[in-house]
Design a protein around this motif. Sequence first.
Motif, PDB file in Angstrom:
ATOM      1  N   LYS A 191       0.842  -1.185   0.225  1.00 48.69           N
ATOM      2  CA  LYS A 191      -0.176  -0.063   0.177  1.00 48.69           C
ATOM      3  C   LYS A 191       0.942   1.286   0.136  1.00 48.69           C
ATOM      4  CE  LYS A 191      -3.747  -2.322   2.287  1.00 48.69           C
ATOM      5  NZ  LYS A 191      -3.159  -3.496   2.446  1.00 48.69           N
ATOM      6  N   PRO A 192       1.605   1.586  -0.870  1.00 52.22           N
ATOM      7  CA  PRO A 192       2.548   2.870  -0.913  1.00 52.22           C
ATOM      8  C   PRO A 192       1.811   3.835  -1.256  1.00 52.22           C
ATOM      9  CG  PRO A 192       2.599   1.538  -3.210  1.00 52.22           C
ATOM     10  CD  PRO A 192       1.753   0.568  -2.388  1.00 52.22           C
ATOM     11  N   LYS A 193       2.432   4.954  -0.740  1.00 52.12           N
ATOM     12  CA  LYS A 193       1.574   6.336  -0.984  1.00 52.12           C
ATOM     13  C   LYS A 193       1.983   6.950  -2.596  1.00 52.12           C
ATOM     14  CE  LYS A 193       2.361   7.567   3.770  1.00 52.12           C
ATOM     15  NZ  LYS A 193       3.441   7.437   4.662  1.00 52.12           N
ATOM     16  N   VAL A 194       3.224   6.529  -2.811  1.00 47.29           N
ATOM     17  CA  VAL A 194       3.821   6.900  -4.465  1.00 47.29           C
ATOM     18  C   VAL A 194       4.230   5.759  -4.880  1.00 47.29           C
ATOM     19  CG1 VAL A 194       5.134   8.412  -5.430  1.00 47.29           C
ATOM     20  CG2 VAL A 194       4.326   9.133  -3.385  1.00 47.29           C
ATOM     21  N   LEU A 195       3.616   5.603  -6.244  1.00 45.73           N
ATOM     22  CA  LEU A 195       4.154   4.453  -6.990  1.00 45.73           C
ATOM     23  C   LEU A 195       4.888   4.768  -8.157  1.00 45.73           C
ATOM     24  CD1 LEU A 195       3.957   1.569  -7.606  1.00 45.73           C
ATOM     25  CD2 LEU A 195       1.848   1.654  -9.046  1.00 45.73           C
ATOM     26  N   LEU A 196       6.264   4.602  -8.327  1.00 44.24           N
ATOM     27  CA  LEU A 196       7.173   4.837  -9.453  1.00 44.24           C
ATOM     28  C   LEU A 196       7.105   3.592 -10.468  1.00 44.24           C
ATOM     29  CD1 LEU A 196       9.926   5.989  -6.938  1.00 44.24           C
ATOM     30  CD2 LEU A 196       7.994   7.467  -7.900  1.00 44.24           C
ATOM     31  N   LEU A 197       7.150   4.031 -11.514  1.00 41.06           N
ATOM     32  CA  LEU A 197       7.040   2.727 -12.451  1.00 41.06           C
ATOM     33  C   LEU A 197       8.313   3.158 -13.766  1.00 41.06           C
ATOM     34  CD1 LEU A 197       3.365   3.017 -12.851  1.00 41.06           C
ATOM     35  CD2 LEU A 197       4.346   0.869 -12.141  1.00 41.06           C
ATOM     36  N   ASP A 198       8.858   2.342 -13.991  1.00 41.68           N
ATOM     37  CA  ASP A 198       9.964   2.511 -15.047  1.00 41.68           C
ATOM     38  C   ASP A 198       9.763   1.689 -16.162  1.00 41.68           C
ATOM     39  OD1 ASP A 198      12.025   3.636 -16.488  1.00 41.68           O
ATOM     40  OD2 ASP A 198      13.424   2.960 -14.827  1.00 41.68           O
ATOM     41  N   GLU A 199       9.363   2.173 -17.170  1.00 35.37           N
ATOM     42  CA  GLU A 199       9.023   1.405 -18.431  1.00 35.37           C
ATOM     43  C   GLU A 199       7.854   0.322 -18.044  1.00 35.37           C
ATOM     44  OE1 GLU A 199       9.586   2.669 -21.273  1.00 35.37           O
ATOM     45  OE2 GLU A 199      11.498   3.820 -21.258  1.00 35.37           O
ATOM     46  N   PRO A 200       6.677   0.567 -17.564  1.00 35.26           N
ATOM     47  CA  PRO A 200       5.968  -0.705 -16.882  1.00 35.26           C
ATOM     48  C   PRO A 200       5.534  -1.431 -17.854  1.00 35.26           C
ATOM     49  CG  PRO A 200       4.858   1.510 -17.021  1.00 35.26           C
ATOM     50  CD  PRO A 200       6.104   1.947 -17.347  1.00 35.26           C
ATOM     51  N   THR A 201       5.322  -1.167 -19.074  1.00 41.05           N
ATOM     52  CA  THR A 201       4.926  -2.316 -20.243  1.00 41.05           C
ATOM     53  C   THR A 201       5.950  -2.730 -21.544  1.00 41.05           C
ATOM     54  OG1 THR A 201       3.982  -0.453 -21.582  1.00 41.05           O
ATOM     55  CG2 THR A 201       2.583  -1.004 -19.843  1.00 41.05           C
ATOM     56  N   ARG A 202       7.268  -2.182 -20.964  1.00 37.39           N
ATOM     57  CA  ARG A 202       8.190  -2.746 -21.835  1.00 37.39           C
ATOM     58  C   ARG A 202       8.259  -4.352 -22.303  1.00 37.39           C
ATOM     59  NH1 ARG A 202      14.248  -0.896 -21.545  1.00 37.39           N
ATOM     60  NH2 ARG A 202      13.255   0.963 -22.490  1.00 37.39           N
ATOM     61  N   GLY A 203       8.071  -4.781 -23.291  1.00 38.92           N
ATOM     62  CA  GLY A 203       8.253  -6.160 -23.693  1.00 38.92           C
ATOM     63  C   GLY A 203       6.805  -6.988 -23.209  1.00 38.92           C
ATOM     64  N   ILE A 204       5.895  -6.429 -23.009  1.00 36.24           N
ATOM     65  CA  ILE A 204       4.876  -7.309 -22.678  1.00 36.24           C
ATOM     66  C   ILE A 204       3.674  -6.916 -23.696  1.00 36.24           C
ATOM     67  CG2 ILE A 204       5.051  -7.081 -20.256  1.00 36.24           C
ATOM     68  CD1 ILE A 204       3.051  -5.425 -19.613  1.00 36.24           C
ATOM     69  N   ASP A 205       2.707  -7.929 -23.606  1.00 31.84           N
ATOM     70  CA  ASP A 205       1.886  -8.240 -24.759  1.00 31.84           C
ATOM     71  C   ASP A 205       0.749  -7.156 -24.632  1.00 31.84           C
ATOM     72  OD1 ASP A 205      -0.356  -9.337 -23.461  1.00 31.84           O
ATOM     73  OD2 ASP A 205       0.749 -10.978 -23.391  1.00 31.84           O
ATOM     74  N   VAL A 206      -0.089  -6.842 -25.669  1.00 32.17           N
ATOM     75  CA  VAL A 206      -1.047  -5.639 -25.856  1.00 32.17           C
ATOM     76  C   VAL A 206      -2.055  -5.976 -24.713  1.00 32.17           C
ATOM     77  CG1 VAL A 206      -2.599  -4.546 -27.094  1.00 32.17           C
ATOM     78  CG2 VAL A 206      -0.634  -5.117 -28.012  1.00 32.17           C
ATOM     79  N   GLY A 207      -2.515  -7.273 -24.481  1.00 30.95           N
ATOM     80  CA  GLY A 207      -3.569  -7.283 -23.561  1.00 30.95           C
ATOM     81  C   GLY A 207      -3.302  -7.135 -22.236  1.00 30.95           C
ATOM     82  N   LEU A 253       4.199   7.852 -10.705  1.00 32.01           N
ATOM     83  CA  LEU A 253       5.092   8.774 -11.658  1.00 32.01           C
ATOM     84  C   LEU A 253       5.592   7.707 -12.416  1.00 32.01           C
ATOM     85  CD1 LEU A 253       6.681  11.405 -12.048  1.00 32.01           C
ATOM     86  CD2 LEU A 253       8.263  10.352 -10.479  1.00 32.01           C
ATOM     87  N   PHE A 254       5.430   7.774 -13.742  1.00 36.62           N
ATOM     88  CA  PHE A 254       6.128   6.619 -14.624  1.00 36.62           C
ATOM     89  C   PHE A 254       6.865   7.378 -15.738  1.00 36.62           C
ATOM     90  CE2 PHE A 254       3.449   6.639 -18.555  1.00 36.62           C
ATOM     91  CZ  PHE A 254       2.439   7.460 -18.096  1.00 36.62           C
ATOM     92  N   VAL A 255       7.865   6.514 -15.858  1.00 43.71           N
ATOM     93  CA  VAL A 255       8.681   6.748 -17.005  1.00 43.71           C
ATOM     94  C   VAL A 255       8.404   5.890 -18.320  1.00 43.71           C
ATOM     95  CG1 VAL A 255      11.147   6.488 -17.966  1.00 43.71           C
ATOM     96  CG2 VAL A 255      10.716   7.605 -15.549  1.00 43.71           C
TER      97      VAL A 255
END
Lengths: 502, 322
Positions: free
Chosen positions: A414-430, A450-452
């Motif tokens: 249950k974080p207060k801030v979620l940092l994501l770095d290239e969260p969808t790299r290399g995963i399928d469209v669905g 916050l996402f990169v």
Amino acid sequence: MSSLLEARGVVKSFPGVKALRGVDLRLGAGEVLAVLGENGAGKSTLMKALAGVQAADGGEFLMNGDPVRVDTVRGAMAAGIALIHQELNMAGNLDVAANIFLGREFRKFGLVDDERMRREAVTYLKMVGLDVDPAVEVGTLPIGKQQLVEIAKALSVDAKVLIMDEPTSSLSQTEAEQLFVVVKDLVSRGVSIIYISHRLSEIVQIADRVTVLRDGENAGELAGDEITHGKMVQLMVGRDVDRFYQRTQHELGEVALEVKELRTTAYPEHAASFQVARGEVVGVAGLVGAGRTEMLEAMFGVMPALGGEVWVQGEKATIGAPREAIAAGLALVPEDRKTQGAILDMAVLENASLASLKRDARKGAFLNREAEEALAEKGIKDLSIRTPDAAQLVRYLSGGNQQKVVLAKWLAMKPKVLLLDEPTRGIDVGAKQEIYGLIEELAKQGMAILFVSSEMEEVMGLSDRVLVMHEGEVAGELKRGGITEEQIMSLATGGVSQELKV
Amino acid sequence: MKKILGILITLVAVYVLTAMVGDNFLSAYNQEKLLERTALFGILSIGVAFVIITGGIDLSIGSVVCLTGCGLPWLMVKHEWPPAIAVPMVLVVAALIGLSHGLLITKLNLQPFVVTLCGLLIYRGLTRGFTEDQTQGFGGEFSGLRAVANEKISLTAEFGIPWTWVILVVIAVMAWIFLNKTIYGRYLRALGNNEDAARFSGVNTDRMIILAYVFSSMLAGLGGMLFVMNVGSAQPSNFGNFYELYAIAAAVLGGCSLRGGEGTILGVVIGAAVMRVLYNMINLVTWIPTHIEFAVVGAVILVAVISDELVKRAAARRRVRG
């Protein structure tokens, strides 16, 4: 047009995922064919199969109508196909000539004939318009020139088909322009190019034809005037882009994350400052090497920050290690799922509970098995992780599900801030769409996100606000509604967008 | 259970084979000795298993055995320290050795191989120095303390369970609980599999790695003391020679991967047992010359890891097809 290279029904599977499900590809002589697709669509896999780096499980390969075997790099080279790698494949400690003739050294009395190699190297360097001393160490050249050396190497084996996998991803604008000149020149000499890039404007500029892959299958083809930004995106995504990113308007809360004058090792002279509110989704755009990953890693204590402060919900956080960042209420889904995010040879359950062991899933020094099982089950259910059970090793899940396991690990905290770095790299469209839905859901619940991302569509579609980074600084800030790719690119490359500059 | 099945089958096979071809293998005395030796080497192997699970290696074990094995009688006989002070002191020294290895490896980022290789050289040299290369022994005294390492719990007139075996079982159970039931054991396995991912998840990876090296050195120290208590005296020039390799071999046989992250305590103990039965076989079977011992041990380990790898590949292939 008669085909120079043709591939039919190419199939390739990896544990847990069918990467190619019968893909066809046709390339004419002297043609620039762009192969497009979202991450995970199978482009790189197809290119590796063509170049013999990773043999296909099935399919036919023809050169000038004759079947060829391309299940090894040697076989592909003999057929005239060469791959210019996404990550440069040069021995930096060897000189230019030695790299060009690596594995095919000229010999004199059984010893390496450096002089002759350097002499002959010049011919090929000229072909790519590169004016460097062939005796200079490759590692000392800038990336753009290294890439040209690699192309020269491919020409030296008389390659008819050059596969360029994201050739401009680490190049500056000028270097990229130089590369396009070389590409046009090669084409005029009858070399064919398969060009892979995420930068659609480049493709409009240099491709004769575009073939689009989606989920390991052919999604369509465009030629000539049909090659437009909109049509390419539509084929890649396979649906209306606006509906792909389901964002709703909701009230933003107080400031959850404030970063003040953060400096990292990437650009010690430049500092970044910004805020993210509760319930807000902020995308960070920028070129590769703009210092975005370093910024997230400094915030999370992975790499020490050189200076600056991180405030979480009004409290200053002291962050020297990830465990301190976690204690302050941050979570980071790192860039590389396989080496930083998930522990592939451990079970879904063990991955999901890893961060929670310190706080929620322990009984003193001992594991709290019930708590672990409960949070793993919750993660599997909430994120619809497709796995036979919680005891399955993460290695055997598809990329998208692996990423969801990493997310489950953090959501359990249950974080207060979620940092994501290239969260969808290399995963399928669905799986991508599911992750977008999840981000929206978390924002609605009041999490600051916050996402990169290097995918322009994703940044524009998902963000309430976009920060564009350039050389370690926030070069500009764009609000949802009025964001265009051109504005982002202009800020990312150091240009100034007048009314938007903050 | 599946993970230790292979090594268990190996143990049974080697045991039955030796019973069939070796003279006196099944005699009560020989079986007792076998248990005793298995226990002593098993303690060292459990120690190094912790390090191997982190993805590291400890080459200094044999020299730590030498240091502590010579150091204990040196303190007690030459310097007349009472056992109640000498024994804890030796353990503290062993712990400090492990601590220094761990600190060098985590804080200075040195390679475990290099750090512990230097340890291997340094501790043996130091021991030969402070003992002036003289054999250190108890000289027939301290039979009360030494009983721990060479007496047994008699079951029949001839056969009994050696006390060292009891010590091994206690240590193995504690190690098993640590590795499988505590959050720290989980951290250790996690970082052995993927140190970055563990660190990104908030695990204090440095501290866990240091702890593993401390365990390894302390168990080597305990083992060294038990070895010398068992035999009565120790020669600094060769006491504990190659023991690190026996320990590593037992851990690898028992299913520890040198890539880290894998390993079970029971497997490691069985691995140590396999090593001892093999050694026993070479000594008892008259037509195997004893000086080819290393060749036999090496060949058996090689066969074991090759078959393990082949089984794994077959399993992976089934999975891809399925």
